[in-house]
Design a protein around this motif. Structure first.
Motif, PDB file in Angstrom:
ATOM      1  N   PHE A   1     117.406  75.985  93.890  1.00  0.00           N
ATOM      2  CA  PHE A   1     117.155  74.659  93.324  1.00  0.00           C
ATOM      3  C   PHE A   1     117.829  73.576  94.177  1.00  0.00           C
ATOM      4  CE2 PHE A   1     116.412  76.141  88.683  1.00  0.00           C
ATOM      5  CZ  PHE A   1     115.054  76.211  88.897  1.00  0.00           C
ATOM      6  N   GLY A   2     119.039  73.861  94.619  1.00  0.00           N
ATOM      7  CA  GLY A   2     119.737  72.923  95.500  1.00  0.00           C
ATOM      8  C   GLY A   2     118.965  72.692  96.785  1.00  0.00           C
ATOM      9  N   PHE A   3     118.420  73.771  97.326  1.00  0.00           N
ATOM     10  CA  PHE A   3     117.623  73.654  98.544  1.00  0.00           C
ATOM     11  C   PHE A   3     116.392  72.785  98.297  1.00  0.00           C
ATOM     12  CE2 PHE A   3     114.687  74.887 101.858  1.00  0.00           C
ATOM     13  CZ  PHE A   3     115.510  74.989 102.978  1.00  0.00           C
ATOM     14  N   SER A   4     115.734  73.009  97.174  1.00  0.00           N
ATOM     15  CA  SER A   4     114.525  72.223  96.877  1.00  0.00           C
ATOM     16  C   SER A   4     114.863  70.759  96.572  1.00  0.00           C
ATOM     17  CB  SER A   4     113.740  72.852  95.727  1.00  0.00           C
ATOM     18  OG  SER A   4     114.409  72.698  94.504  1.00  0.00           O
ATOM     19  N   SER A   5     116.084  70.468  96.174  1.00  0.00           N
ATOM     20  CA  SER A   5     116.481  69.080  95.938  1.00  0.00           C
ATOM     21  C   SER A   5     116.903  68.374  97.223  1.00  0.00           C
ATOM     22  CB  SER A   5     117.660  69.019  94.964  1.00  0.00           C
ATOM     23  OG  SER A   5     117.235  69.231  93.664  1.00  0.00           O
ATOM     24  N   GLY A   6     117.521  69.100  98.126  1.00  0.00           N
ATOM     25  CA  GLY A   6     118.014  68.491  99.353  1.00  0.00           C
ATOM     26  C   GLY A   6     116.935  68.219 100.378  1.00  0.00           C
ATOM     27  N   LEU A   7     115.862  68.972 100.321  1.00  0.00           N
ATOM     28  CA  LEU A   7     114.793  68.836 101.311  1.00  0.00           C
ATOM     29  C   LEU A   7     114.089  67.487 101.270  1.00  0.00           C
ATOM     30  CD1 LEU A   7     113.917  70.851 103.456  1.00  0.00           C
ATOM     31  CD2 LEU A   7     112.126  71.597 101.926  1.00  0.00           C
ATOM     32  N   PRO A   8     113.584  67.039 100.123  1.00  0.00           N
ATOM     33  CA  PRO A   8     112.805  65.799 100.140  1.00  0.00           C
ATOM     34  C   PRO A   8     113.610  64.541 100.453  1.00  0.00           C
ATOM     35  CG  PRO A   8     112.746  66.802  97.944  1.00  0.00           C
ATOM     36  CD  PRO A   8     113.552  67.680  98.829  1.00  0.00           C
ATOM     37  N   ILE A   9     114.838  64.475 100.015  1.00  0.00           N
ATOM     38  CA  ILE A   9     115.593  63.235 100.196  1.00  0.00           C
ATOM     39  C   ILE A   9     115.822  62.933 101.674  1.00  0.00           C
ATOM     40  CG2 ILE A   9     117.867  64.285  99.907  1.00  0.00           C
ATOM     41  CD1 ILE A   9     118.708  61.678  98.480  1.00  0.00           C
ATOM     42  N   LEU A  10     116.169  63.925 102.449  1.00  0.00           N
ATOM     43  CA  LEU A  10     116.405  63.663 103.860  1.00  0.00           C
ATOM     44  C   LEU A  10     115.099  63.517 104.632  1.00  0.00           C
ATOM     45  CD1 LEU A  10     119.072  63.308 105.418  1.00  0.00           C
ATOM     46  CD2 LEU A  10     118.494  65.430 106.531  1.00  0.00           C
ATOM     47  N   LEU A  11     114.074  64.254 104.243  1.00  0.00           N
ATOM     48  CA  LEU A  11     112.785  64.106 104.910  1.00  0.00           C
ATOM     49  C   LEU A  11     112.268  62.685 104.788  1.00  0.00           C
ATOM     50  CD1 LEU A  11     110.774  67.337 104.039  1.00  0.00           C
ATOM     51  CD2 LEU A  11     111.476  66.567 106.291  1.00  0.00           C
TER      52      LEU A  11
ATOM     53  N   ILE B   1     125.128  72.729  95.477  1.00  0.00           N
ATOM     54  CA  ILE B   1     125.502  71.824  96.569  1.00  0.00           C
ATOM     55  C   ILE B   1     125.339  72.503  97.925  1.00  0.00           C
ATOM     56  CG2 ILE B   1     127.448  70.574  97.598  1.00  0.00           C
ATOM     57  CD1 ILE B   1     128.318  69.980  94.647  1.00  0.00           C
ATOM     58  N   ALA B   2     125.678  73.792  98.008  1.00  0.00           N
ATOM     59  CA  ALA B   2     125.485  74.518  99.269  1.00  0.00           C
ATOM     60  C   ALA B   2     124.009  74.551  99.655  1.00  0.00           C
ATOM     61  CB  ALA B   2     126.041  75.936  99.149  1.00  0.00           C
TER      62      ALA B   2
ATOM     63  N   ALA C   1     119.596  72.504 102.991  1.00  0.00           N
ATOM     64  CA  ALA C   1     118.264  71.884 103.042  1.00  0.00           C
ATOM     65  C   ALA C   1     118.298  70.577 103.816  1.00  0.00           C
ATOM     66  CB  ALA C   1     117.743  71.645 101.625  1.00  0.00           C
ATOM     67  N   MET C   2     119.375  69.825 103.678  1.00  0.00           N
ATOM     68  CA  MET C   2     119.490  68.580 104.430  1.00  0.00           C
ATOM     69  C   MET C   2     119.559  68.856 105.931  1.00  0.00           C
ATOM     70  SD  MET C   2     121.886  66.274 101.960  1.00  0.00           S
ATOM     71  CE  MET C   2     121.542  64.694 102.712  1.00  0.00           C
ATOM     72  N   LEU C   3     120.249  69.916 106.322  1.00  0.00           N
ATOM     73  CA  LEU C   3     120.275  70.300 107.737  1.00  0.00           C
ATOM     74  C   LEU C   3     118.889  70.704 108.220  1.00  0.00           C
ATOM     75  CD1 LEU C   3     123.574  72.391 107.896  1.00  0.00           C
ATOM     76  CD2 LEU C   3     123.139  70.188 108.996  1.00  0.00           C
ATOM     77  N   VAL C   4     118.205  71.489 107.405  1.00  0.00           N
ATOM     78  CA  VAL C   4     116.857  71.935 107.761  1.00  0.00           C
ATOM     79  C   VAL C   4     115.917  70.738 107.848  1.00  0.00           C
ATOM     80  CG1 VAL C   4     114.859  73.247 106.929  1.00  0.00           C
ATOM     81  CG2 VAL C   4     117.133  74.263 106.857  1.00  0.00           C
ATOM     82  N   ALA C   5     115.988  69.841 106.876  1.00  0.00           N
ATOM     83  CA  ALA C   5     115.092  68.681 106.848  1.00  0.00           C
ATOM     84  C   ALA C   5     115.378  67.728 108.003  1.00  0.00           C
ATOM     85  CB  ALA C   5     115.225  67.935 105.522  1.00  0.00           C
ATOM     86  N   GLY C   6     116.627  67.571 108.349  1.00  0.00           N
ATOM     87  CA  GLY C   6     116.977  66.638 109.421  1.00  0.00           C
ATOM     88  C   GLY C   6     116.748  67.243 110.788  1.00  0.00           C
ATOM     89  N   ALA C   7     117.601  68.155 111.162  1.00  0.00           N
ATOM     90  CA  ALA C   7     117.527  68.746 112.496  1.00  0.00           C
ATOM     91  C   ALA C   7     116.285  69.615 112.655  1.00  0.00           C
ATOM     92  CB  ALA C   7     118.788  69.560 112.766  1.00  0.00           C
ATOM     93  N   GLY C   8     115.946  70.368 111.633  1.00  0.00           N
ATOM     94  CA  GLY C   8     114.806  71.274 111.722  1.00  0.00           C
ATOM     95  C   GLY C   8     113.482  70.552 111.910  1.00  0.00           C
ATOM     96  N   SER C   9     113.269  69.503 111.128  1.00  0.00           N
ATOM     97  CA  SER C   9     111.993  68.788 111.250  1.00  0.00           C
ATOM     98  C   SER C   9     111.889  68.052 112.574  1.00  0.00           C
ATOM     99  CB  SER C   9     111.799  67.831 110.077  1.00  0.00           C
ATOM    100  OG  SER C   9     112.786  66.838 110.091  1.00  0.00           O
ATOM    101  N   LEU C  10     112.995  67.492 113.046  1.00  0.00           N
ATOM    102  CA  LEU C  10     112.963  66.812 114.337  1.00  0.00           C
ATOM    103  C   LEU C  10     112.764  67.812 115.475  1.00  0.00           C
ATOM    104  CD1 LEU C  10     115.734  64.146 113.741  1.00  0.00           C
ATOM    105  CD2 LEU C  10     113.260  63.829 113.707  1.00  0.00           C
ATOM    106  N   TRP C  11     113.356  68.974 115.356  1.00  0.00           N
ATOM    107  CA  TRP C  11     113.157  70.020 116.360  1.00  0.00           C
ATOM    108  C   TRP C  11     111.701  70.463 116.385  1.00  0.00           C
ATOM    109  CZ3 TRP C  11     111.920  75.297 115.792  1.00  0.00           C
ATOM    110  CH2 TRP C  11     112.020  76.043 116.967  1.00  0.00           C
ATOM    111  N   LEU C  12     111.111  70.672 115.200  1.00  0.00           N
ATOM    112  CA  LEU C  12     109.697  71.057 115.136  1.00  0.00           C
ATOM    113  C   LEU C  12     108.792  69.958 115.699  1.00  0.00           C
ATOM    114  CD1 LEU C  12     109.468  72.819 111.661  1.00  0.00           C
ATOM    115  CD2 LEU C  12     109.220  73.883 113.911  1.00  0.00           C
ATOM    116  N   ALA C  13     109.121  68.714 115.405  1.00  0.00           N
ATOM    117  CA  ALA C  13     108.324  67.607 115.930  1.00  0.00           C
ATOM    118  C   ALA C  13     108.406  67.555 117.452  1.00  0.00           C
ATOM    119  CB  ALA C  13     108.790  66.286 115.323  1.00  0.00           C
TER     120      ALA C  13
END
Length: 180
Positions: A22-32, A150-151, A156-168
């Motif tokens: 649930f934490g992962f699913s909450s952290g993903l959209p906010i940073l994206l 929180i973990a 998820a914030m790391l994945v959304a930030g660095a991960g999405s930019l890396w994929l882009a």
């Protein structure tokens, strides 16, 4: 003194794993929406003042207390899931649909609408997850559940930030055409 096995039981049970997810699913959209979208808009040549206007979408997180009573009192027709899980399902579906919508937008106004929809749905999901965590376990497990939430959120914030930019960078180009 607690045994090591008691410690592992708290962190490795199904409720704890669910809270991490649930934490992962909450952290993903906010940073994206707020950081990654800003980077994309800068790369697309959108003015800084216009990008700053997108931060207004974040107000959904500040004012989520306004629609919380509605969530608590309005029962959805999904009897099999229960009250919290029904709302959680709806909010997660809305996040997914809003992310799909924003990924296909071609104008700034549509992108802004998508950002607001994501923020509203994600803020609603945050309210529901907090209520679900509090209602689903006794007080002695609340610390563990909160820390796992929180973990998951931070990962998820790391994945959304660095991960999405890396994929882009890997699959995309460095040149955007905002006039398309």
């Amino acid at each position: 003194m607690k045994k090591k096995s008691d410690f592992l039981k708290i962190f490795l049970n199904i409720k704890s794993i669910r809270m991490f997810l649930f934490g992962f699913s909450s952290g993903l959209p906010i940073l994206l929406v707020f950081s990654t979208l800003s980077v994309w808009l800068v790369k697309a040549g959108v003015s800084r003042s216009t990008i700053t206007m997108f931060s207004w979408a974040a107000l959904a997180y500040s004012f989520k207390f306004i629609w919380t009573p509605l969530i608590d009192n309005l029962h959805l027709p999904f009897k099999n899931y229960g009250h919290r899980k029904s709302w959680l399902l709806i909010s997660q579906i809305m996040i997914v649909l809003s992310l799909i919508f924003i990924s296909f937008t071609e104008t700034l106004i549509h992108t802004a609408v998508g950002a607001v929809l994501i923020a509203f749905s994600s803020a609603t999901q945050d309210v529901l997850i907090d209520a679900y965590r509090i209602e689903s376990a006794p007080q002695k497990y609340q610390g563990a559940l909160s820390s796992l939430y929180i973990a998951g959120y931070r990962i998820a914030m790391l994945v959304a930030g660095a991960g999405s930019l890396w994929l882009a960078a890997l699959f995309g180009t460095e040149i955007y055409n905002q006039d398309v």
